[in-house]
Design an enzyme around this catalytic site. Structure first.
Site, PDB file in Angstrom:
ATOM      1  N   ALA A  62       0.842  -1.200   0.000  1.00 53.40           N
ATOM      2  CA  ALA A  62       0.000   0.000   0.000  1.00 53.40           C
ATOM      3  C   ALA A  62       0.875   1.248   0.000  1.00 53.40           C
ATOM      4  CB  ALA A  62      -0.884  -0.003   1.236  1.00 53.40           C
ATOM      5  N   GLY A  63       0.380   2.288  -0.654  1.00 56.55           N
ATOM      6  CA  GLY A  63       1.124   3.547  -0.734  1.00 56.55           C
ATOM      7  C   GLY A  63       1.695   3.777  -2.109  1.00 56.55           C
ATOM      8  N   PHE A  64       1.957   2.690  -2.847  1.00 52.24           N
ATOM      9  CA  PHE A  64       2.571   2.849  -4.167  1.00 52.24           C
ATOM     10  C   PHE A  64       1.535   3.370  -5.162  1.00 52.24           C
ATOM     11  CE2 PHE A  64       3.965   1.220  -8.351  1.00 52.24           C
ATOM     12  CZ  PHE A  64       5.116   1.997  -8.452  1.00 52.24           C
ATOM     13  N   ASP A  65       0.373   2.734  -5.205  1.00 53.54           N
ATOM     14  CA  ASP A  65      -0.701   3.175  -6.111  1.00 53.54           C
ATOM     15  C   ASP A  65      -1.919   3.478  -5.234  1.00 53.54           C
ATOM     16  OD1 ASP A  65      -2.369   3.657  -8.264  1.00 53.54           O
ATOM     17  OD2 ASP A  65      -2.590   1.548  -8.817  1.00 53.54           O
ATOM     18  N   ASN A 111       8.561   8.478   5.709  1.00 54.20           N
ATOM     19  CA  ASN A 111       7.442   9.253   5.153  1.00 54.20           C
ATOM     20  C   ASN A 111       6.467   9.645   6.239  1.00 54.20           C
ATOM     21  OD1 ASN A 111       4.461   8.186   4.698  1.00 54.20           O
ATOM     22  ND2 ASN A 111       5.777   6.362   4.743  1.00 54.20           N
ATOM     23  N   PHE A 115      -1.982   9.852   4.832  1.00 56.21           N
ATOM     24  CA  PHE A 115      -3.165   9.417   4.064  1.00 56.21           C
ATOM     25  C   PHE A 115      -3.632  10.469   3.057  1.00 56.21           C
ATOM     26  CE2 PHE A 115      -5.026   6.336   7.524  1.00 56.21           C
ATOM     27  CZ  PHE A 115      -3.996   5.456   7.264  1.00 56.21           C
ATOM     28  N   ASN A 139      -6.748  -1.303   0.530  1.00 57.42           N
ATOM     29  CA  ASN A 139      -6.377  -0.960   1.892  1.00 57.42           C
ATOM     30  C   ASN A 139      -7.155   0.297   2.289  1.00 57.42           C
ATOM     31  OD1 ASN A 139      -4.777   0.703   3.780  1.00 57.42           O
ATOM     32  ND2 ASN A 139      -3.203  -0.879   3.634  1.00 57.42           N
ATOM     33  N   ASN A 170      -6.214  -0.722   7.618  1.00 57.58           N
ATOM     34  CA  ASN A 170      -4.933  -0.172   8.059  1.00 57.58           C
ATOM     35  C   ASN A 170      -5.101   0.597   9.361  1.00 57.58           C
ATOM     36  OD1 ASN A 170      -2.463   1.030   8.370  1.00 57.58           O
ATOM     37  ND2 ASN A 170      -2.663   2.421   6.631  1.00 57.58           N
ATOM     38  N   SER A 173      -0.775   3.123  10.456  1.00 56.26           N
ATOM     39  CA  SER A 173       0.010   4.253   9.959  1.00 56.26           C
ATOM     40  C   SER A 173       0.388   5.141  11.141  1.00 56.26           C
ATOM     41  CB  SER A 173      -0.795   5.073   8.961  1.00 56.26           C
ATOM     42  OG  SER A 173      -0.137   6.308   8.768  1.00 56.26           O
ATOM     43  N   ASN A 175       1.129   8.174  10.861  1.00 59.30           N
ATOM     44  CA  ASN A 175       1.000   9.574  10.445  1.00 59.30           C
ATOM     45  C   ASN A 175      -0.406  10.141  10.587  1.00 59.30           C
ATOM     46  OD1 ASN A 175       3.769   9.673   9.651  1.00 59.30           O
ATOM     47  ND2 ASN A 175       3.196   8.388   7.901  1.00 59.30           N
ATOM     48  N   THR A 176      -1.309   9.355  11.159  1.00 58.60           N
ATOM     49  CA  THR A 176      -2.636   9.868  11.516  1.00 58.60           C
ATOM     50  C   THR A 176      -2.734   9.737  13.029  1.00 58.60           C
ATOM     51  OG1 THR A 176      -3.603   9.249   9.393  1.00 58.60           O
ATOM     52  CG2 THR A 176      -5.140   9.514  11.229  1.00 58.60           C
ATOM     53  N   LYS A 211      -3.840  -4.688   8.910  1.00 61.61           N
ATOM     54  CA  LYS A 211      -2.406  -4.378   8.776  1.00 61.61           C
ATOM     55  C   LYS A 211      -1.902  -3.748  10.069  1.00 61.61           C
ATOM     56  CE  LYS A 211       0.956  -2.063   5.820  1.00 61.61           C
ATOM     57  NZ  LYS A 211       1.163  -1.406   4.515  1.00 61.61           N
ATOM     58  N   ASN A 240       3.485  -2.399   8.842  1.00 57.11           N
ATOM     59  CA  ASN A 240       3.637  -1.033   8.336  1.00 57.11           C
ATOM     60  C   ASN A 240       5.054  -0.501   8.616  1.00 57.11           C
ATOM     61  OD1 ASN A 240       2.772   1.565   7.368  1.00 57.11           O
ATOM     62  ND2 ASN A 240       0.693   0.929   7.929  1.00 57.11           N
ATOM     63  N   GLY A 262      11.974   0.313   4.259  1.00 53.94           N
ATOM     64  CA  GLY A 262      13.168  -0.081   3.516  1.00 53.94           C
ATOM     65  C   GLY A 262      14.103  -0.936   4.356  1.00 53.94           C
ATOM     66  N   GLY A 291      11.144  -3.918   4.218  1.00 49.08           N
ATOM     67  CA  GLY A 291      12.576  -3.983   3.924  1.00 49.08           C
ATOM     68  C   GLY A 291      12.994  -5.040   2.924  1.00 49.08           C
TER      69      GLY A 291
HETATM   70  C1  LIG Z   1       5.944   6.660   0.654  1.00 52.03           C
HETATM   71  C2  LIG Z   1       5.218   5.574   1.385  1.00 52.03           C
HETATM   72  C3  LIG Z   1       3.815   5.630   1.490  1.00 52.03           C
HETATM   73  C4  LIG Z   1       3.123   4.624   2.162  1.00 52.03           C
HETATM   74  N1  LIG Z   1       1.760   4.697   2.246  1.00 52.03           N
HETATM   75  C5  LIG Z   1       1.075   3.700   2.883  1.00 52.03           C
HETATM   76  C6  LIG Z   1      -0.341   3.718   2.958  1.00 52.03           C
HETATM   77  O1  LIG Z   1      -1.009   4.611   2.429  1.00 52.03           O
HETATM   78  N2  LIG Z   1      -0.956   2.708   3.619  1.00 52.03           N
HETATM   79  C7  LIG Z   1      -0.277   1.669   4.202  1.00 52.03           C
HETATM   80  O2  LIG Z   1      -0.881   0.770   4.772  1.00 52.03           O
HETATM   81  N3  LIG Z   1       1.074   1.621   4.119  1.00 52.03           N
HETATM   82  C8  LIG Z   1       1.750   2.601   3.481  1.00 52.03           C
HETATM   83  N4  LIG Z   1       3.119   2.538   3.407  1.00 52.03           N
HETATM   84  C9  LIG Z   1       3.817   1.398   4.049  1.00 52.03           C
HETATM   85  C10 LIG Z   1       4.110   0.271   3.062  1.00 52.03           C
HETATM   86  O3  LIG Z   1       2.919  -0.261   2.535  1.00 52.03           O
HETATM   87  C11 LIG Z   1       4.914  -0.844   3.730  1.00 52.03           C
HETATM   88  O4  LIG Z   1       4.114  -1.420   4.748  1.00 52.03           O
HETATM   89  C12 LIG Z   1       6.209  -0.348   4.360  1.00 52.03           C
HETATM   90  O5  LIG Z   1       6.779   0.693   3.593  1.00 52.03           O
HETATM   91  C13 LIG Z   1       7.243  -1.467   4.498  1.00 52.03           C
HETATM   92  O6  LIG Z   1       7.593  -2.010   3.257  1.00 52.03           O
HETATM   93  P1  LIG Z   1       8.907  -1.542   2.427  1.00 52.03           P
HETATM   94  O7  LIG Z   1      10.040  -1.519   3.405  1.00 52.03           O
HETATM   95  O8  LIG Z   1       9.060  -2.533   1.338  1.00 52.03           O
HETATM   96  O9  LIG Z   1       8.585  -0.179   1.900  1.00 52.03           O
HETATM   97  C14 LIG Z   1       3.840   3.536   2.741  1.00 52.03           C
HETATM   98  C15 LIG Z   1       5.232   3.486   2.616  1.00 52.03           C
HETATM   99  C16 LIG Z   1       5.920   4.465   1.948  1.00 52.03           C
HETATM  100  C17 LIG Z   1       7.412   4.374   1.829  1.00 52.03           C
END
Ligand SMILES: Cc1cc2nc3c(=O)[nH]c(=O)nc-3n(C[C@H](O)[C@H](O)[C@H](O)COP(=O)(O)O)c2cc1C
Length: 351
Positions: A62-65, A111, A115, A139, A170, A173, A175-176, A211, A240, A262, A291
């Site tokens: 989640a977050g990519f699209d 980040n 949302f 999500n 979810n 997060s 950030n909320t 999540k 997350n 990451g 990661g």
């Molecule tokens: C820029 C960014 C935006 C994200 N936005 C969301 C989100 O809207 N909802 C969510 O559940 N997770 C969000 N995530 C978390 C990712 O879905 C993932 O759980 C987390 O980044 C760990 O995976 P990764 O290390 O491969 O990025 C976001 C992560 C990044 C980096």
């Protein structure tokens, strides 16, 4: 023959403001400029989870699209499934920019988007139009100014459930403000009862997962696992971004507020995943996230207990060649260790 433009674009994308680089990548995916010619899925990677057939177990996190604009282009990168979102009921802008920060030495990202979402009506329209060719999870989240957050999840499930192969709630997060409090025992029990009732009211009842954050105590893990098993939840996504900061993070962005993802998140999120696998006894599927940037990482998550895996941050650094490379490595590692399928390898690290 298709020429991969990413090696040429990468140096530019890396010096751009990260959110601008991301927007450009989404545009590239929309136009078909960014894609990978190798969509091959080794048959050993095919897997059945949540009653769904996946051609491979690697999904976009989640977050990519967020708004479901490019699911089929995401599949063009080699992913076996995509998780759209987080989607909020009403559109909202999220936090002030800048709100995405690179940690290039460690291949991490912090980040605090908060949302940003086109809202459920727009996402619903996008997904209806796109007709996804592989499984899409949706999500869902709550608006920042909502007075009844659980009602926000419920209304998103009602609106978006018909387009979802699975739903992800979810509550993790960072950030909320206050959102993560929904992970505590009593709040979680009420949340799960209401979202499952909303899902059960849908004509086609997609599996529903929650999540969670990687920042949980042993007690939290036991409580959440217990509620998940007794409530009839279909699975958990672990997890997350983290609000913790491992020692030794470098660069001026390391002290920014927000969720860290990451490579620096890999060890923590894999440990919590293994704890959840032990606590649930493998009775419900877990999606391992955090990661992952190679086939070796994907394999470690699967062996720690993940039936499916997801990634996002590694795409920032590796570009569109990443998933095909990971699939080759993962297939090789499964065969090397005598596994005939992904499912056979799930949770084997703890045995
Ligand atoms: C820029 C960014 C935006 C994200 N936005 C969301 C989100 O809207 N909802 C969510 O559940 N997770 C969000 N995530 C978390 C990712 O879905 C993932 O759980 C987390 O980044 C760990 O995976 P990764 O290390 O491969 O990025 C976001 C992560 C990044 C980096």
């Amino acid at each position: 023959m298709l020429i991969d433009p990413y090696p040429l674009a990468r140096p530019w994308l890396m010096v751009m403001e990260p959110e601008v680089a991301h927007a450009l990548s989404i545009r590239g995916l929309k136009t078909g400029l960014v894609r990978n010619p190798s969509k091959y899925d080794d048959p050993i990677l095919a897997t059945d989870v949540l009653g769904i057939r996946f051609a491979n177990p690697i999904g976009s996190a989640a977050g990519f699209d967020k708004d479901g604009e490019v699911p089929n282009a995401v599949f063009g990168l080699g992913f076996g499934f995509a998780e759209v979102g987080t989607v909020t009921p009403r559109p909202q802008a999220g936090n002030p920019k800048p709100r995405i920060f690179r940690l290039p030495t460690e291949r991490g990202v912090i980040n605090r988007l908060g949302f940003n979402s086109g809202g459920m009506a727009a996402v619903s329209r996008n997904l209806k139009r796109k007709k996804a060719t592989r499984p899409v999870g949706i999500n869902v989240g709550a608006n920042r100014d909502s007075t009844d957050r659980i009602a926000d999840y419920v209304v998103c499930i009602q609106e978006l459930g018909p387009h979802a192969d699975y739903l992800a709630v979810n509550i993790s997060s960072p950030n909320t403000p206050g959102l993560r409090a929904l992970q505590s025992r009593d709040a979680l029990q009420e949340l799960i009862a209401r979202v499952l009732a909303a899902r059960d009211g849908l004509e086609r009842r997609p599996p529903l997962l929650v999540k969670v954050a990687p920042d949980l105590t042993e007690r939290d893990v036991t409580d959440i696992a217990d509620i998940a098993l007794t409530s009839g939840l279909d699975g958990l996504i672990v997890g997350n971004t983290t609000v913790s900061r491992p020692d030794g993070l470098l660069g001026e962005s390391a002290t920014e507020d927000g969720g860290l993802s990451g490579r620096p998140l890999f060890a923590l999120s894999t440990r919590i995943l293994a704890d959840f696998f032990a606590a649930t006894g493998g009775k419900i599927p877990l999606i391992g996230t955090g990661g992952i940037s190679s086939g070796t990482d994907a394999y470690a998550k699967i062996r720690a207990g993940a039936s499916l895996i997801q990634l996002y941050t590694a795409l920032f650094y590796e570009g569109p060649g990443l998933v095909p490379r990971m699939k080759r490595e993962l297939a090789h590692l499964l065969r090397r260790d005598g596994f005939g399928s992904v499912a056979e390898a799930v949770g084997t690290a703890g045995r």
